[in-house]
Motif scaffolding. Structure first.
Motif, PDB file in Angstrom:
ATOM      1  N   LEU A   1       0.853  -1.185   0.000  1.00  0.00           N
ATOM      2  CA  LEU A   1       0.000   0.000   0.000  1.00  0.00           C
ATOM      3  C   LEU A   1       0.892   1.240   0.000  1.00  0.00           C
ATOM      4  O   LEU A   1       1.027   1.954   0.990  1.00  0.00           O
ATOM      5  CB  LEU A   1      -0.936   0.012   1.210  1.00  0.00           C
ATOM      6  CG  LEU A   1      -1.906   1.198   1.325  1.00  0.00           C
ATOM      7  CD1 LEU A   1      -2.799   1.309   0.102  1.00  0.00           C
ATOM      8  CD2 LEU A   1      -2.743   1.077   2.589  1.00  0.00           C
ATOM      9  N   LEU A   2       1.544   1.457  -1.119  1.00  0.00           N
ATOM     10  CA  LEU A   2       2.387   2.631  -1.318  1.00  0.00           C
ATOM     11  C   LEU A   2       1.486   3.786  -1.745  1.00  0.00           C
ATOM     12  O   LEU A   2       0.656   3.629  -2.634  1.00  0.00           O
ATOM     13  CB  LEU A   2       3.415   2.327  -2.401  1.00  0.00           C
ATOM     14  CG  LEU A   2       4.554   3.323  -2.600  1.00  0.00           C
ATOM     15  CD1 LEU A   2       5.550   3.207  -1.465  1.00  0.00           C
ATOM     16  CD2 LEU A   2       5.252   3.042  -3.928  1.00  0.00           C
ATOM     17  N   THR A   3       1.625   4.931  -1.105  1.00  0.00           N
ATOM     18  CA  THR A   3       0.733   6.045  -1.426  1.00  0.00           C
ATOM     19  C   THR A   3       1.442   7.219  -2.070  1.00  0.00           C
ATOM     20  O   THR A   3       0.776   8.100  -2.620  1.00  0.00           O
ATOM     21  CB  THR A   3       0.016   6.547  -0.154  1.00  0.00           C
ATOM     22  OG1 THR A   3       0.992   6.923   0.829  1.00  0.00           O
ATOM     23  CG2 THR A   3      -0.892   5.464   0.419  1.00  0.00           C
ATOM     24  N   GLU A   4       2.781   7.260  -2.026  1.00  0.00           N
ATOM     25  CA  GLU A   4       3.483   8.454  -2.512  1.00  0.00           C
ATOM     26  C   GLU A   4       4.780   8.081  -3.195  1.00  0.00           C
ATOM     27  O   GLU A   4       5.516   7.206  -2.739  1.00  0.00           O
ATOM     28  CB  GLU A   4       3.788   9.380  -1.335  1.00  0.00           C
ATOM     29  CG  GLU A   4       4.681  10.580  -1.671  1.00  0.00           C
ATOM     30  CD  GLU A   4       5.107  11.335  -0.428  1.00  0.00           C
ATOM     31  OE1 GLU A   4       4.232  11.958   0.192  1.00  0.00           O
ATOM     32  OE2 GLU A   4       6.298  11.258  -0.045  1.00  0.00           O
ATOM     33  N   VAL A   5       5.055   8.758  -4.300  1.00  0.00           N
ATOM     34  CA  VAL A   5       6.394   8.764  -4.876  1.00  0.00           C
ATOM     35  C   VAL A   5       6.902  10.197  -4.801  1.00  0.00           C
ATOM     36  O   VAL A   5       6.212  11.141  -5.190  1.00  0.00           O
ATOM     37  CB  VAL A   5       6.411   8.227  -6.322  1.00  0.00           C
ATOM     38  CG1 VAL A   5       5.511   9.028  -7.235  1.00  0.00           C
ATOM     39  CG2 VAL A   5       7.830   8.204  -6.867  1.00  0.00           C
ATOM     40  N   HIS A   6       8.081  10.358  -4.245  1.00  0.00           N
ATOM     41  CA  HIS A   6       8.683  11.669  -3.974  1.00  0.00           C
ATOM     42  C   HIS A   6       9.793  11.876  -4.996  1.00  0.00           C
ATOM     43  O   HIS A   6      10.780  11.141  -5.003  1.00  0.00           O
ATOM     44  CB  HIS A   6       9.222  11.670  -2.540  1.00  0.00           C
ATOM     45  CG  HIS A   6       9.859  12.945  -2.107  1.00  0.00           C
ATOM     46  ND1 HIS A   6       9.482  13.603  -0.962  1.00  0.00           N
ATOM     47  CD2 HIS A   6      10.853  13.689  -2.632  1.00  0.00           C
ATOM     48  CE1 HIS A   6      10.217  14.681  -0.806  1.00  0.00           C
ATOM     49  NE2 HIS A   6      11.059  14.760  -1.816  1.00  0.00           N
ATOM     50  N   ILE A   7       9.644  12.867  -5.857  1.00  0.00           N
ATOM     51  CA  ILE A   7      10.572  13.080  -6.979  1.00  0.00           C
ATOM     52  C   ILE A   7      11.331  14.393  -6.772  1.00  0.00           C
ATOM     53  O   ILE A   7      10.737  15.467  -6.746  1.00  0.00           O
ATOM     54  CB  ILE A   7       9.815  13.142  -8.316  1.00  0.00           C
ATOM     55  CG1 ILE A   7       8.940  11.894  -8.507  1.00  0.00           C
ATOM     56  CG2 ILE A   7      10.783  13.296  -9.477  1.00  0.00           C
ATOM     57  CD1 ILE A   7       7.977  12.005  -9.673  1.00  0.00           C
ATOM     58  N   VAL A   8      12.644  14.295  -6.623  1.00  0.00           N
ATOM     59  CA  VAL A   8      13.521  15.468  -6.537  1.00  0.00           C
ATOM     60  C   VAL A   8      14.760  15.168  -7.369  1.00  0.00           C
ATOM     61  O   VAL A   8      15.317  14.073  -7.292  1.00  0.00           O
ATOM     62  CB  VAL A   8      13.909  15.785  -5.079  1.00  0.00           C
ATOM     63  CG1 VAL A   8      14.966  16.876  -5.035  1.00  0.00           C
ATOM     64  CG2 VAL A   8      12.695  16.213  -4.278  1.00  0.00           C
ATOM     65  N   ASN A   9      15.205  16.135  -8.142  1.00  0.00           N
ATOM     66  CA  ASN A   9      16.296  15.923  -9.084  1.00  0.00           C
ATOM     67  C   ASN A   9      17.320  17.049  -9.026  1.00  0.00           C
ATOM     68  O   ASN A   9      17.069  18.112  -8.448  1.00  0.00           O
ATOM     69  CB  ASN A   9      15.753  15.852 -10.515  1.00  0.00           C
ATOM     70  CG  ASN A   9      14.641  14.852 -10.672  1.00  0.00           C
ATOM     71  OD1 ASN A   9      14.828  13.669 -10.439  1.00  0.00           O
ATOM     72  ND2 ASN A   9      13.458  15.330 -11.046  1.00  0.00           N
TER      73      ASN A   9
END
Length: 853
Positions: A146-154
């Motif tokens: 139950l993954l609810t978030e993907v956090h994208i920083v580059n």
């Protein structure tokens, strides 16, 4: 527009909990703080913080001068004041989520001197840029989570086209439509706007269209021009960072906020930074009066500077106690932000756990695949298991509550009832289908619950009109009202063929010309549309198939010739023989997504009393267990199942229904069912069938007392018994007379150990010195022990502290922590006592390690 709630004419509406708080605050049931501890009143006076205590108790805003004084005052008092504010907002709840970090590229043309993550050029051996398949592949091991978030920083990669980022989000959302994309710092948004000739709003609009749901708060660093010019002169300035977030808020995007502390900034600059965040939040909150969809800061994260592998490596990182103080000051200054996050990958597990006693109410999450702080020397794990978070939060005397990115509750695993509180009477409604029997049969035993039964569309109407307080609601209706909350742990669903939600016809799907959607259930109508247009049925039905809405109960009669129809409920289990084609919608969903399907949940307004929620939940759980135990006896299990006699109510069930009620129907709203519910909501929203794409459970009651004495109370009481201003640490390790050493057990959390330290201090005579071993306890916990009654520290000969290459550096770090705890460090070796022995020989800079010379 949602109709107003109208009390039933038969009897007055029940007493509800307090009305929901403002949208930038948390929950409707945040309790008043506990009575003031006299020790805190006295300690605040001794620390010169009586005015701050008065302001905190009255809910008045602290000014900048008061904020600065908090950085110099007794840390125990500052932490206790922050804990008061935290309790007022969140009670004993601590939030977490299950999230994945994707740093798609670390190529960056900025030259921030504190950064260990970036590489200046493509082609550098330590540089990377993920392909789309590589990025999406990070989700593959998590398909059943139950993954609810993907956090994208580059990094700020000059070699990538703009559509790299939009395609990245599109591909991630295609793989997991229910996943929330939180991504792209204000620094990145500013960079893209300049590089691609766009405005902030154009960049953000393109990202939202591609799947962006919210923004992180990175890149804020320190707003003060003096420090920012030295730290990060070639990226967006403070005004630009704030403007990006201002624009995002205006567009309805919720964002986070941060501050990088402990490098070259002054304490005055820290307070100024907090004040500027607070002022932008004031603007956003004021705008909510005219635009309820306006965005705002959701949370604040204090980011501890790490000094490994960057151009500030000769600076010493801030102490763990400085981290706790900064978090506490932020909680006290940021009176208009709901949440303060203790970001464990950067703080360390011990400090993040202890931060819950210094104003933090959020531990972030599982944080898989974090690179930015680990490349800067963080020695924390690459991801924590959910069970580890439970233990860290629970041992701190808090209750873990799983949230999504926007602080909606997504798991009932830690939900419990309202305790001894009975709560008010309530009106509830349910669909009287046989599949709901376990959830409604035992409601009458809970007392104070008035049940009304009807068809799904009727039940939804009663709840919408305010005629009932809770309803066993079709999820299709749930996805039209953002105010609705779901009772945890119970539902009506299926994990494969359900037998009672079908598309039926006299001919196979390849010959259908029309499908009539029986209006008795909005959920089945939505599911049928998805399966016929996007799911596996789309490839079987003819092009140009007509899909039409039908009257409630019209399905069986409508299904004739080449016309198919949706039928649900008990009617679907007693079909005429002419309807030879029977497509089970739940089985089709399972084949498409691999997930269970949820047809109905108990739902109501946020202000329903938690005791009412608990009664409905408990009745359902009892019914689920009763049916399961009854079915087990039919399979030959002993009549007394698990030590309990069968509930007499199951005698009214037909044994032939056992497979249907226990295998075809799924009544537990567990993680798998929540994944199915969230996936359905996301797909239906993407197809334009429903206005909402997310659901939220009822939060647990926020004011359940923690078991046993609270650590904050124990800490203050134990510290009050330590009267010396000197804190000795011994290098020889020889036992001293009149000491009581408290060892930290293997696997014991910092909070659990500190509770024992404080209890020991309170139980032994005043002349007995409570001693701790920094090698056994770790530096962060040892420092916190000095706030909890410890009076001496033992230093092992092989002491190792992360970031220190030898014992001399390790002793400097220990003395810095002793000073931050309010003591004078005194080295004791071979009988000699030397105050500030390590610090007197140390400069502001640490020596370079041999590998970096």
């Amino acid at each position: 527009m949602t109709p107003p709630r109208i009390p039933s004419p038969e009897r007055p509406a029940p007493v509800h909990a307090a009305p929901p708080a403002e949208p930038w605050r948390v929950g409707p049931r945040a309790p008043a703080p506990r009575p003031l501890d006299p020790l805190l009143v006295d300690a605040a006076a001794a620390a010169g913080l009586t005015d701050v205590l008065d302001a905190v108790e009255a809910g008045r805003r602290l000014d900048v001068d008061q904020g600065l004084r908090l950085f110099h005052a007794d840390l125990g008092v500052v932490g206790a004041l922050a804990d008061r504010v935290r309790e007022r907002l969140h009670g004993d709840l601590c939030f977490y989520n299950r999230n994945l970090h994707i740093n798609a590229t670390n190529v960056c043309e900025a030259s921030c001197i504190f950064c260990s993550f970036a590489r200046l050029e493509t082609g550098d051996p330590a540089a990377w840029t993920l392909s789309m398949d590589q990025a999406v592949g990070r989700l593959t091991p998590l398909q059943d989570v139950l993954l609810t978030e993907v956090h994208i920083v580059n990094g700020l990669n000059p070699d990538l086209p703009f559509d790299y980022y939009t395609t990245l989000m599109q591909r991630l959302k295609q793989a997991r439509p229910d996943l929330h994309c939180k991504g792209f710092t204000a620094v990145e948004i500013h960079y893209y706007a300049e590089k691609y000739g766009m405005t902030y709003e154009q960049v953000l609009r393109s990202f939202v269209d591609a799947g962006l749901g919210s923004m992180p708060g990175g890149g804020a660093e320190i707003f003060a021009d003096r420090a920012r010019r030295k730290l990060c002169h070639d990226k967006v300035d403070a005004d630009g960072w704030l403007e990006v977030h201002r624009v995002a808020h205006r567009m309805g995007i919720k964002t986070n906020s941060t501050m990088l502390f402990g490098s070259i900034e002054t304490l005055e600059e820290r307070v100024d930074h907090l004040d500027r965040l607070r002022r932008l939040q004031d603007e956003s909150i004021a705008a909510l009066a005219d635009d309820p969809d306006h965005g705002f800061f959701q949370t604040f994260i204090a980011l501890r500077f790490h000094n490994e592998n960057n151009r500030l490596q000769r600076l010493r990182s801030p102490t763990h106690l400085d981290s706790l103080r900064t978090i506490a000051v932020a909680r006290l200054m940021l009176d208009n932000l709901a949440h303060i996050k203790a970001y464990w990958p950067m703080l360390g597990e011990d400090t993040a756990q202890l931060a819950q006693d210094f104003g933090a109410d959020d531990m972030d999450g599982t944080v898989r695949e974090e690179h930015i702080y680990h490349m800067a020397g963080a020695d924390t794990p690459q991801g924590l298991a959910r069970e580890d978070l439970f233990r860290l939060i629970g041992d701190a005397g808090r209750r873990p509550v799983e949230r999504d990115t926007l602080y909606r509750i997504v798991s009932g695993s830690q939900w419990s009832g309202g305790g001894a509180e009975e709560g008010p009477p309530a009106r509830i409604a349910a669909v009287g289908y046989h599949n709901a029997w376990p959830l409604i049969r035992f409601l009458e035993r809970e007392g104070g619950l008035e049940l009304r039964e009807g068809h799904p569309y009727q039940v939804a109407g009663w709840l919408s009109a305010g005629e009932v307080d809770l309803a066993l609601l079709p999820v299709g209706a749930l996805l039209t009202d953002p105010e609705l909350r779901v009772v945890p742990d119970v539902c009506v669903g299926a994990d494969g063929a359900v037998q009672s939600v079908l598309i039926v016809a006299e001919t196979p799907p390849e010959r259908w010309t029309r499908v009539v959607l029986d209006g008795v259930s909005r959920t089945s109508v939505l599911l049928a549309r998805l399966l016929l247009t996007e799911g596996p049925l789309a490839a079987r039905v003819p092009a140009g198939l007509e899909i039409v809405e039908g009257a409630p109960g019209s399905g069986v009669e409508a299904a004739r010739g080449d016309v198919a129809a949706v039928v649900i409920g008990d009617v679907a289990r007693a079909l005429p023989a002419r309807l030879t084609t029977r497509v089970d919608l739940a089985a089709e969903w399972k084949a498409w997504t691999g997930l269970p399907f949820v047809f109905a949940v108990w739902a109501g307004r946020p202000d329903v009393h938690p005791a009412v929620v608990a009664r409905v939940r408990d009745a359902g759980l009892h019914g689920i267990d009763a049916v399961r135990e009854w079915a087990a006896t039919l399979d030959g299990a002993p009549a007394d199942h698990a030590g309990r006699a069968l509930d007499p109510a199951v005698a009214e069930l037909d044994p032939a229904d056992a497979p249907y009620l226990t295998r075809a129907i799924r009544h537990r709203l567990d993680d798998a069912a929540m994944m199915g519910l969230r996936r359905f909501a996301a797909l239906a929203h993407r197809a334009g069938l429903v206005p909402l794409e997310d659901v939220s459970l009822y939060a647990p009651p926020a004011d359940r007392p923690a078991p046993g004495p609270r650590l904050s109370t124990l800490r203050r009481a134990a510290r009050a018994r330590v009267t010396t201003t000197e804190l000795p640490y011994r290098l020889d390790g020889a036992p001293a007379a009149g000491e009581r050493r408290v060892e930290r057990g293997e696997g014991e959390t910092a909070a659990s150990w500190l509770r024992r330290v404080a209890e020991t201090r309170l139980s032994v005579p005043a002349e007995t010195v409570v001693t701790v071993d920094v090698g056994n306890a770790g530096l962060a916990a040892t420092a916190a022990a000095l706030l909890s009654g410890a009076g001496a520290v033992v230093v092992p000969a092989d002491l190792q502290i992360p970031g220190c290459v030898d014992q001399d550096q390790a002793l400097v770090e220990l003395e810095r922590h002793i000073e931050d705890a309010g003591f004078v460090p005194v080295r004791v070796q071979a009988g000699d006592r030397v105050a500030r022995a390590a610090l007197s020989a140390a400069s502001r800079h640490r020596p370079l390690s041999p590998s970096s010379k």
